[in-house]
Design a protein around this motif. Sequence first.
Motif, PDB file in Angstrom:
ATOM      1  N   ILE A  49      19.622  29.289  -8.823  1.00  7.59           N
ATOM      2  CA  ILE A  49      19.711  28.884  -7.405  1.00  7.59           C
ATOM      3  C   ILE A  49      18.371  29.027  -6.693  1.00  7.59           C
ATOM      4  CG2 ILE A  49      22.202  29.189  -7.082  1.00  7.59           C
ATOM      5  CD1 ILE A  49      21.639  31.846  -5.803  1.00  7.59           C
ATOM      6  N   ASN A  50      17.539  29.907  -7.180  1.00  5.00           N
ATOM      7  CA  ASN A  50      16.223  30.042  -6.549  1.00  5.00           C
ATOM      8  C   ASN A  50      15.297  28.863  -6.836  1.00  5.00           C
ATOM      9  OD1 ASN A  50      16.803  32.314  -5.145  1.00  5.00           O
ATOM     10  ND2 ASN A  50      15.943  33.731  -6.662  1.00  5.00           N
ATOM     11  N   ARG A  51      15.701  27.999  -7.734  1.00  6.44           N
ATOM     12  CA  ARG A  51      14.915  26.779  -7.940  1.00  6.44           C
ATOM     13  C   ARG A  51      15.212  25.727  -6.879  1.00  6.44           C
ATOM     14  NH1 ARG A  51      15.221  28.261 -13.435  1.00  6.44           N
ATOM     15  NH2 ARG A  51      17.189  27.183 -13.784  1.00  6.44           N
ATOM     16  N   LEU A  52      16.273  25.942  -6.095  1.00 10.75           N
ATOM     17  CA  LEU A  52      16.627  24.933  -5.096  1.00 10.75           C
ATOM     18  C   LEU A  52      15.483  24.620  -4.127  1.00 10.75           C
ATOM     19  CD1 LEU A  52      19.819  23.944  -3.394  1.00 10.75           C
ATOM     20  CD2 LEU A  52      17.947  24.603  -1.889  1.00 10.75           C
ATOM     21  N   PRO A  53      14.850  25.637  -3.530  1.00 10.24           N
ATOM     22  CA  PRO A  53      13.810  25.313  -2.552  1.00 10.24           C
ATOM     23  C   PRO A  53      12.687  24.437  -3.134  1.00 10.24           C
ATOM     24  CG  PRO A  53      14.401  27.632  -2.412  1.00 10.24           C
ATOM     25  CD  PRO A  53      15.092  27.088  -3.618  1.00 10.24           C
ATOM     26  N   GLU A  54      12.364  24.688  -4.402  1.00  7.91           N
ATOM     27  CA  GLU A  54      11.286  23.911  -5.011  1.00  7.91           C
ATOM     28  C   GLU A  54      11.714  22.463  -5.287  1.00  7.91           C
ATOM     29  OE1 GLU A  54       9.611  25.753  -8.520  1.00  7.91           O
ATOM     30  OE2 GLU A  54       8.833  23.779  -9.111  1.00  7.91           O
TER      31      GLU A  54
ATOM     32  N   ILE B 156      21.440  26.433   4.138  1.00 10.51           N
ATOM     33  CA  ILE B 156      22.898  26.524   3.985  1.00 10.51           C
ATOM     34  C   ILE B 156      23.315  26.048   2.600  1.00 10.51           C
ATOM     35  CG2 ILE B 156      25.089  25.557   4.795  1.00 10.51           C
ATOM     36  CD1 ILE B 156      24.023  27.704   6.657  1.00 10.51           C
ATOM     37  N   ALA B 157      22.643  25.006   2.120  1.00 13.01           N
ATOM     38  CA  ALA B 157      22.948  24.538   0.761  1.00 13.01           C
ATOM     39  C   ALA B 157      22.707  25.674  -0.231  1.00 13.01           C
ATOM     40  CB  ALA B 157      22.095  23.322   0.413  1.00 13.01           C
ATOM     41  N   LEU B 158      21.622  26.386  -0.037  1.00  7.08           N
ATOM     42  CA  LEU B 158      21.301  27.515  -0.918  1.00  7.08           C
ATOM     43  C   LEU B 158      22.390  28.584  -0.840  1.00  7.08           C
ATOM     44  CD1 LEU B 158      19.028  28.683  -2.773  1.00  7.08           C
ATOM     45  CD2 LEU B 158      18.131  29.819  -0.754  1.00  7.08           C
ATOM     46  N   TRP B 159      22.803  28.882   0.363  1.00  3.19           N
ATOM     47  CA  TRP B 159      23.863  29.887   0.578  1.00  3.19           C
ATOM     48  C   TRP B 159      25.149  29.451  -0.110  1.00  3.19           C
ATOM     49  CZ3 TRP B 159      28.703  30.780   2.609  1.00  3.19           C
ATOM     50  CH2 TRP B 159      29.013  32.108   2.947  1.00  3.19           C
ATOM     51  N   ASN B 160      25.520  28.180   0.077  1.00  2.00           N
ATOM     52  CA  ASN B 160      26.750  27.675  -0.551  1.00  2.00           C
ATOM     53  C   ASN B 160      26.660  27.731  -2.071  1.00  2.00           C
ATOM     54  OD1 ASN B 160      27.728  27.137   1.991  1.00  2.00           O
ATOM     55  ND2 ASN B 160      27.507  24.914   1.860  1.00  2.00           N
ATOM     56  N   LEU B 161      25.480  27.395  -2.590  1.00  2.00           N
ATOM     57  CA  LEU B 161      25.334  27.381  -4.046  1.00  2.00           C
ATOM     58  C   LEU B 161      25.296  28.794  -4.617  1.00  2.00           C
ATOM     59  CD1 LEU B 161      22.978  24.328  -4.271  1.00  2.00           C
ATOM     60  CD2 LEU B 161      25.328  24.469  -5.123  1.00  2.00           C
TER      61      LEU B 161
END
Length: 472
Positions: free
Chosen positions: A317-322, A287-292
Amino acid sequence: MTVTFDNSYSRLPDRFFVRMQPAAVAEPGLIAVNAPLSHRLGLDPDLLAQPDWVAIFAGNAVPDGAAPLAQAYAGHQFGGWVPQLGDGRALLLGEVVAPDGRRFDIQLKGSGPTAFSRRGDGRAWIGPVLREYIVSEAMAALGVPTTRALAAVTTGEVVWRETALPGAVLARVASSHIRVGTFQYFAARGDSEALRLLADHVIARHYPDAETPLDLLDRVVAAQARLIARWMSLGFIHGVMNTDNMAISGETIDYGPCAFMDAYHPEKVFSSIDQFGRYAFNNQPQIALWNLAQFASCLLPLMGEEGPAIEAATASINRLPEIYGDEWLRLFRAKIGLATEEPGDRALIEALLSRMAEGRADFTRTFRGLAEGTAAAEFAAPDAFEGWATDWQARLAREADPKATLATANPAYIPRNHRVEEAIRAAVAGDFDPFHRLNAVLAHPFERCPEAEGYDAAPGEGEVVTRTFCGT
Ligand code: AMP
Ligand code: MG
């Protein structure tokens, strides 16, 4: 006492907010002033407890230098777009600069109707006010970035929520109240000038080393990734991760139907309004990824030529999971006593969590129990733990001082739902002692102390809270 305000947000153009005065209440009564936070801000808590400041916290007076306003924002609520939300039950009084130079908002929550109240009454009852006070202060003591509670007051008025309940106001402190939804508000109106001003304001205030909107995005992504990892390491469920409840500063904000888990389950949902489990425990990083991604799309108009801008924002934003994954692993390594890194650590941690889920083990007590030798007792079938513990001990043999690592990573005391509910119930009946006792315990979550006896316990069968309610 004179508090020196310096209201940078109120110097932004008029379309960012609506200037308003708080609505007076019948009879302001002090519940609590937060002494350590007062000192942090350079204010004297004894003076904040005097009638003139209690009147200010209740909205019956406005201090010199304040510039009260309701902030405009929009947001996605449970995935659905709402073009105008805004402070419907809150007013930003103004900003103060602490002795260390850091700037803080002081906001009144529950201070009466504003231009953004729609059909709401702008008020809060004592339940959500005390819940936010307790949980936000507990988060601060646990080292999690969060808004804080400076004071809480009663209003002497009744608030209607299916039944008549005592009204209250929370004085909230935040490094700002700017949300993903604040950017969305202007992006949706095609107001690039406002977006530019807002981005500049946020960079100056929160991320002074950022030079471009893309830098800003990178910083917010990193701050949120680390924040959510902290939540996950404590079993915390925010409950309403709408884009209007995600702060650009990276602080946890808007404690509504939030909760700390007792028995661990990755799909746990508490919020009574979260029908489909959108904001379930394990969904929070997604959800954090979606919001960002929503935040990133707001910044696009500031990022130059569209194609390259989209590419850069997507990469950011794709760096978020890492970033999230690294932080999660760092935190959970410490939680099982590891100060060094080995390739098998993630699997070892995940094996414990899956056994905890199967064994309905209490999240906080299990991790704390690793240091205290009591973890097995948290499992319905202690054998499930013992099997894991053999591998764990083998890994710990390669650690210099696992006890020291464990002690600082795993709190004994968290704001358990049944304790929060107990404090609220008593307060509604006029007794604030359980509220004060609970706060005192939660101020030192890692230190066992005799006065806190029983506060580390999981709820008994009749005490389990399965649903938490919205913050209104
Ligand atoms: P929240 O529950 O904090 O995410 O609030 C969502 C939106 O509803 C915000 O715009 C709030 O200001 C507004 N809101 C919530 N409760 C009330 C209330 N009692 N009166 C007016 N507006 C409210
Ligand atoms: Mg909100």
